[in-house]
Design a protein around this motif. Structure first.
Motif, PDB file in Angstrom:
ATOM      1  N   ALA A  14       0.647  -1.206  -0.049  1.00 25.33           N
ATOM      2  CA  ALA A  14       0.046  -0.014  -0.121  1.00 25.33           C
ATOM      3  C   ALA A  14       0.839   1.146  -0.211  1.00 25.33           C
ATOM      4  O   ALA A  14       0.405   2.440  -0.653  1.00 25.33           O
ATOM      5  N   THR A  15       1.863   1.198   0.853  1.00 22.85           N
ATOM      6  CA  THR A  15       3.040   2.393   0.820  1.00 22.85           C
ATOM      7  C   THR A  15       3.547   2.783  -0.537  1.00 22.85           C
ATOM      8  O   THR A  15       3.619   3.728  -0.993  1.00 22.85           O
ATOM      9  N   THR A  16       3.873   1.704  -1.222  1.00 21.83           N
ATOM     10  CA  THR A  16       4.386   1.876  -2.814  1.00 21.83           C
ATOM     11  C   THR A  16       3.448   2.461  -3.637  1.00 21.83           C
ATOM     12  O   THR A  16       3.469   3.065  -4.645  1.00 21.83           O
ATOM     13  N   ALA A  17       2.298   1.544  -3.255  1.00 24.17           N
ATOM     14  CA  ALA A  17       1.190   1.902  -4.400  1.00 24.17           C
ATOM     15  C   ALA A  17       0.512   3.338  -4.365  1.00 24.17           C
ATOM     16  O   ALA A  17       0.135   3.905  -5.178  1.00 24.17           O
TER      17      ALA A  17
END
Length: 250
Positions: A8-11
């Protein structure tokens, strides 16, 4: 111990339109200065720097120093693969302006680098001179690709080329008197690593004379007075295509 990947952080980094434009500008493998990224992504310098900082922190882009300047590239092919996958899954954006036909693209297509040709045109002409034996590679690599030691957007300290056996004939056909150019005090052969194409383009006295010959014959012309972006004229496209087998379109 380590938990599951924090997808989620990268997305979330890919959820910002402006940040994606920065990544897409780097998506073809180029290494670009922040100012060039700003122009291609249609962002302010401050906004581009902020996005690059976040992308660097996340490990999605890397920075390379060249003198006082910094150049950015994707951190690896896996980042490009993510971009391609997302592009395949995403709807096309509507076209709302003619911005893409602007100065940034014009400069990338054809421009002067000091007094010689650069951009797609300059790189294509240099490659054609190599193909037609006006130039010869001395390091066994018969192409204008970037070598590992090359610094971005700088004249090459040393270059792997010399005049080839057909140099006089090929250059005469382009309107260049090789014997006259060789008499000048300036070094005959110099090369730069083209910042937009990441390949070598011809500089030095010969590069300057090739650019001057194209201008004299009406093969290239300035897009606007005082600006380095060049336009390849219809005559130029025809003659360069016929003489060098170079066929370019914007």
């Amino acid at each position: 111990m380590r938990g599951d990947a924090d997808i989620a952080t990268t997305a979330a980094l890919f959820a910002d339109q402006a940040r994606v434009r920065v990544l897409m500008a780097l998506g073809d493998g180029r290494t670009l200065a922040a100012s060039v990224l700003a122009a291609e992504a249609g962002l302010s310098a401050q906004g581009t720097s902020a996005h690059l900082a976040k992308l660097r922190e996340a490990g999605l882009v890397e920075v390379e120093r060249s003198g006082r300047h910094r150049f950015y590239r994707l951190a690896g092919p896996e980042v490009g693969e993510v971009l391609e996958t997302l592009a395949r899954l995403s709807p096309a954006q509507p076209v709302r302006s003619l911005r893409a036909g602007t100065r940034a693209q014009a400069v990338r297509f054809a421009r002067t680098c000091y007094d010689h040709l650069a951009g797609r045109l300059g790189v294509a002409v240099t490659a054609a001179l190599l193909d037609q034996r006006a130039l010869t590679a001395t390091d066994g690599i018969d192409s204008t690709e970037r070598r590992p030691e090359d610094k971005i957007s700088q004249p090459l300290a040393g270059h792997p080329y010399e005049l080839g056996p057909d140099a006089e004939t090929v250059l005469r056909d382009l309107g260049v008197d090789l014997a006259e150019v060789a008499r000048r005090k300036r070094p005959l052969l110099r090369f730069c690593l083209d910042w937009s194409e990441q390949r070598h383009h011809l500089a030095g006295a010969l590069g300057a004379e090739v650019a001057a010959a194209f201008d004299r014959q009406g093969w290239t012309e300035r897009r606007t007075p005082g600006h380095r972006a060049l336009r390849l004229t219809d005559t130029g496209a025809r003659e360069i295509g016929k003489r060098l087998d170079v066929r370019l379109s914007e």
